[in-house]
Design an enzyme around this catalytic site. Structure first.
Site, PDB file in Angstrom:
ATOM      1  CB  THR A   1      -1.232  11.602  -0.905  1.00 21.95           C
ATOM      2  OG1 THR A   1       0.072  11.075  -1.150  1.00 21.95           O
ATOM      3  CG2 THR A   1      -1.593  12.594  -1.999  1.00 21.95           C
TER       4      THR A   1
ATOM      5  CE  LYS B   1       1.616  11.881  -4.107  1.00 20.58           C
ATOM      6  NZ  LYS B   1       2.544  10.797  -4.353  1.00 20.58           N
TER       7      LYS B   1
ATOM      8  CE  LYS C   1      -5.544   9.236  -0.854  1.00 18.91           C
ATOM      9  NZ  LYS C   1      -4.165   9.598  -0.572  1.00 18.91           N
TER      10      LYS C   1
HETATM   11  N1  LIG Z   1       1.514   3.002  -2.188  1.00 12.53           N
HETATM   12  C1  LIG Z   1       2.128   3.930  -2.914  1.00 12.53           C
HETATM   13  O1  LIG Z   1       2.786   3.626  -3.939  1.00 12.53           O
HETATM   14  C2  LIG Z   1       2.067   5.382  -2.491  1.00 12.53           C
HETATM   15  C3  LIG Z   1       2.936   6.291  -3.112  1.00 12.53           C
HETATM   16  C4  LIG Z   1       2.907   7.616  -2.727  1.00 12.53           C
HETATM   17  C5  LIG Z   1       2.002   8.045  -1.777  1.00 12.53           C
HETATM   18  N2  LIG Z   1       1.146   7.148  -1.188  1.00 12.53           N
HETATM   19  C6  LIG Z   1       0.203   7.659  -0.186  1.00 12.53           C
HETATM   20  O2  LIG Z   1       0.647   7.214   1.089  1.00 12.53           O
HETATM   21  C7  LIG Z   1      -0.479   6.983   1.930  1.00 12.53           C
HETATM   22  C8  LIG Z   1      -0.443   5.532   2.417  1.00 12.53           C
HETATM   23  O3  LIG Z   1      -0.466   4.676   1.276  1.00 12.53           O
HETATM   24  P1  LIG Z   1      -0.204   3.101   1.422  1.00 12.53           P
HETATM   25  O4  LIG Z   1      -0.064   2.581   0.034  1.00 12.53           O
HETATM   26  O5  LIG Z   1       0.849   2.837   2.433  1.00 12.53           O
HETATM   27  O6  LIG Z   1      -1.644   2.660   1.984  1.00 12.53           O
HETATM   28  P2  LIG Z   1      -2.066   1.305   2.685  1.00 12.53           P
HETATM   29  O7  LIG Z   1      -1.112   0.205   2.389  1.00 12.53           O
HETATM   30  O8  LIG Z   1      -3.512   1.106   2.366  1.00 12.53           O
HETATM   31  O9  LIG Z   1      -1.919   1.656   4.245  1.00 12.53           O
HETATM   32  C9  LIG Z   1      -2.732   2.623   4.849  1.00 12.53           C
HETATM   33  C10 LIG Z   1      -2.305   2.737   6.298  1.00 12.53           C
HETATM   34  O10 LIG Z   1      -3.148   3.704   6.942  1.00 12.53           O
HETATM   35  C11 LIG Z   1      -3.814   3.081   8.043  1.00 12.53           C
HETATM   36  N3  LIG Z   1      -5.145   3.670   8.185  1.00 12.53           N
HETATM   37  C12 LIG Z   1      -6.056   3.852   7.213  1.00 12.53           C
HETATM   38  N4  LIG Z   1      -7.171   4.421   7.714  1.00 12.53           N
HETATM   39  C13 LIG Z   1      -6.946   4.588   9.029  1.00 12.53           C
HETATM   40  C14 LIG Z   1      -7.708   5.125  10.086  1.00 12.53           C
HETATM   41  N5  LIG Z   1      -8.945   5.617   9.890  1.00 12.53           N
HETATM   42  N6  LIG Z   1      -7.168   5.140  11.315  1.00 12.53           N
HETATM   43  C15 LIG Z   1      -5.938   4.648  11.526  1.00 12.53           C
HETATM   44  N7  LIG Z   1      -5.154   4.142  10.568  1.00 12.53           N
HETATM   45  C16 LIG Z   1      -5.653   4.105   9.332  1.00 12.53           C
HETATM   46  C17 LIG Z   1      -3.855   1.606   7.709  1.00 12.53           C
HETATM   47  O11 LIG Z   1      -4.029   0.843   8.878  1.00 12.53           O
HETATM   48  P3  LIG Z   1      -4.486  -0.716   8.769  1.00 12.53           P
HETATM   49  O12 LIG Z   1      -3.233  -1.508   8.584  1.00 12.53           O
HETATM   50  O13 LIG Z   1      -5.138  -0.990  10.078  1.00 12.53           O
HETATM   51  O14 LIG Z   1      -5.440  -0.816   7.613  1.00 12.53           O
HETATM   52  C18 LIG Z   1      -2.463   1.441   7.078  1.00 12.53           C
HETATM   53  O15 LIG Z   1      -1.460   1.400   8.062  1.00 12.53           O
HETATM   54  C19 LIG Z   1      -1.736   7.323   1.105  1.00 12.53           C
HETATM   55  O16 LIG Z   1      -2.127   8.641   1.373  1.00 12.53           O
HETATM   56  C20 LIG Z   1      -1.227   7.173  -0.326  1.00 12.53           C
HETATM   57  O17 LIG Z   1      -1.984   7.970  -1.217  1.00 12.53           O
HETATM   58  C21 LIG Z   1       1.166   5.826  -1.520  1.00 12.53           C
END
Ligand SMILES: NC(=O)c1ccc[n+]([C@@H]2O[C@H](COP(=O)([O-])OP(=O)(O)OC[C@H]3O[C@@H](n4cnc5c(N)ncnc54)[C@H](OP(=O)(O)O)[C@@H]3O)[C@@H](O)[C@H]2O)c1
Length: 291
Positions: free
Chosen positions: A98, A173, A241
Site C-alpha cells: 500500500t 485502496k 502511513k
Molecule cells: N497486514 C495487513 O493486514 C495488511 C493488509 C492490507 C495491506 N497491507 C499492506 O501490505 C504491506 C505489507 O504489510 P505487512 O503487514 O505484511 O508488513 P510487515 O509484516 O511489517 O512486513 C513488511 C515487509 O517489508 C519488508 N521491508 C520493509 N522495509 C523494507 C526495506 N526498506 N527494504 C526491504 N524490505 C523491507 C520487511 O522485511 P523484514 O522482514 O526484513 O522486516 C517485511 O518483509 C504494507 O504496505 C501494508 O500497508 C497490510
C-alpha cells in the site's frame, strides 16, 4: 509466459501470498531483507530464496512485491541490486504494497524505459485474507500487463479488478482505508458504550450484526475488541502511513475528508500509548483510557 516468479517482502502479508503462488505451480524465488524469513519460507514451501531483489527477479516473468511504504519499495526496486536490474524486457512487476499513487507512476515510468510492465495492486482482506488466499486486489496499469498478472494474482485472491491506469489501484485502496477508518471509530464507540451501559457486548453485536450496522470489521473484530486483544492483524503504524497518503492526496485533489483526519489523530494517540504494532481495531483502547 514462463512460470518463473519472484516475491519480494515476506511480512504478515507477503509470506503466505508467496506460498499460495508456489502452491499454484509457479517456480517462486523469494527475497526478504531479513534472510532468515526467506530461508524459512523456502524450507516450508519448497521454493528458492535469493539474497538480493535482483537475484530473485532474474529470469522471472512476474515479480511481485509487498513491502512497507514508498521508500521501502524504491529500495527493493531501484539500484544495482534492485528487482528492475534483474528483470527482462516483457516481464511484469506487480506491487502489492500500500503506497502512494505517485510512487506507482514514478516506478512505472522507470519500468517503461526498460521494457518492463508495471501494475500497482494493493490488497484488502488483512492477515486472514492473505493466509486463506482470499484477498481483494485493486489494480492500476495497462490491460496487457493486468492480463499477464491476473493468473498469478488469482492464486491468493478472490477478487481482482483493473481500476484504470497506473496509480488507480492505489487510489482505490485509499477509498478503502477512508471507509475503514470511520467504521472502526464507530465500532469502537459502539462497543465501549455498550460495556459502559452494562450490556453484554457480545450479545449486542450478535444481534446488531444481523442488521444495518453490519460490517467486515464488526464480524471479524468484535470478539477481540471486547476481550481487549490486539496483538495481530493490520498494524496501527501501517494505518497511519495509509491515512497520511489519503490526507495528502485529498489535499492535492481538493477532497474533504475531515473524519479521516480526526481518526488519524486518534491513531497517533494509540501510537503514543505504545500500540503502533497493534491491530487497527485497538482504537477502542484510547476510549477505555480516556474514560
Ligand atoms: N497486514 C495487513 O493486514 C495488511 C493488509 C492490507 C495491506 N497491507 C499492506 O501490505 C504491506 C505489507 O504489510 P505487512 O503487514 O505484511 O508488513 P510487515 O509484516 O511489517 O512486513 C513488511 C515487509 O517489508 C519488508 N521491508 C520493509 N522495509 C523494507 C526495506 N526498506 N527494504 C526491504 N524490505 C523491507 C520487511 O522485511 P523484514 O522482514 O526484513 O522486516 C517485511 O518483509 C504494507 O504496505 C501494508 O500497508 C497490510
Amino acid at each position: 509466459m514462463n512460470k518463473k516468479a519472484a516475491f519480494i517482502g515476506l511480512g504478515v502479508m507477503g509470506y503466505p501470498m508467496a506460498g499460495f503462488l508456489q502452491k499454484a505451480g509457479y517456480e517462486v524465488t523469494v527475497y526478504n531483507r531479513t534472510t532468515s524469513k526467506a530461508e524459512k519460507w523456502a524450507a516450508e514451501y519448497g521454493g528458492s530464496f535469493a539474497t538480493t531483489p535482483k537475484q530473485a527477479a532474474d529470469g522471472a516473468a512476474l515479480v511481485m512485491a509487498c513491502v512497507g511504504n514508498d521508500d521501502d519499495l524504491r529500495s527493493v526496486v531501484l539500484g544495482d541490486d534492485g528487482a528492475f536490474a534483474g528483470m527482462e524486457s516483457g516481464s511484469v512487476f506487480v506491487d502489492h504494497t500500500t503506497a502512494s499513487s505517485e510512487v506507482a507512476v514514478e516506478l512505472a515510468g522507470v519500468a517503461k524505459e526498460l521494457g518492463i510492465g508495471f501494475v500497482d495492486a494493493p490488497v484488502s482482506g488483512g492477515q486472514a485474507g492473505a493466509e486463506n488466499g482470499v484477498l481483494t486486489v485493486m489494480c492500476g496499469g495497462s490491460q496487457k500487463d493486468f492480463d499477464l498478472a491476473v493468473p498469478a494474482i488469482d492464486a491468493y485472491s478472490q477478487a481482482c479488478k483493473l481500476m484504470g491506469d497506473v496509480g488507480a489501484g492505489q487510489t482505490t485502496k485509499m477509498v478503502n482505508q477512508i471507509c475503514i477508518a470511520g467504521v472502526l471509530q464507530g465500532l469502537s464507540e459502539g462497543i465501549h458504550f455498550a460495556q459502559k451501559a452494562g450490556l453484554d457486548a457480545e450479545k449486542v453485536i450478535e444481534v446488531i450484526s444481523k442488521g444495518a450496522a453490519q460490517s467486515w470489521q464488526m464480524e471479524n473484530r468484535y470478539k477481540t475488541m471486547i476481550a481487549d486483544e490486539f496483538d495481530f492483524g493490520f498494524a496501527v503504524d501501517w494505518m497511519r502511513k495509509d491515512l497520511g497518503i489519503c490526507l495528502s492526496t485529498a489535499k492535492r485533489i481538493g477532497a474533504s475528508i475531515p473524519n479521516t483526519a480526526l481518526v488519524d489523530q486518534y491513531y497517533a494517540d494509540v501510537q503514543n500509548m505504545g500500540g503502533g504494532r497493534h491491530d487497527t481495531s485497538s482504537l477502542i483502547r484510547r476510549l477505555r483510557k480516556l474514560s
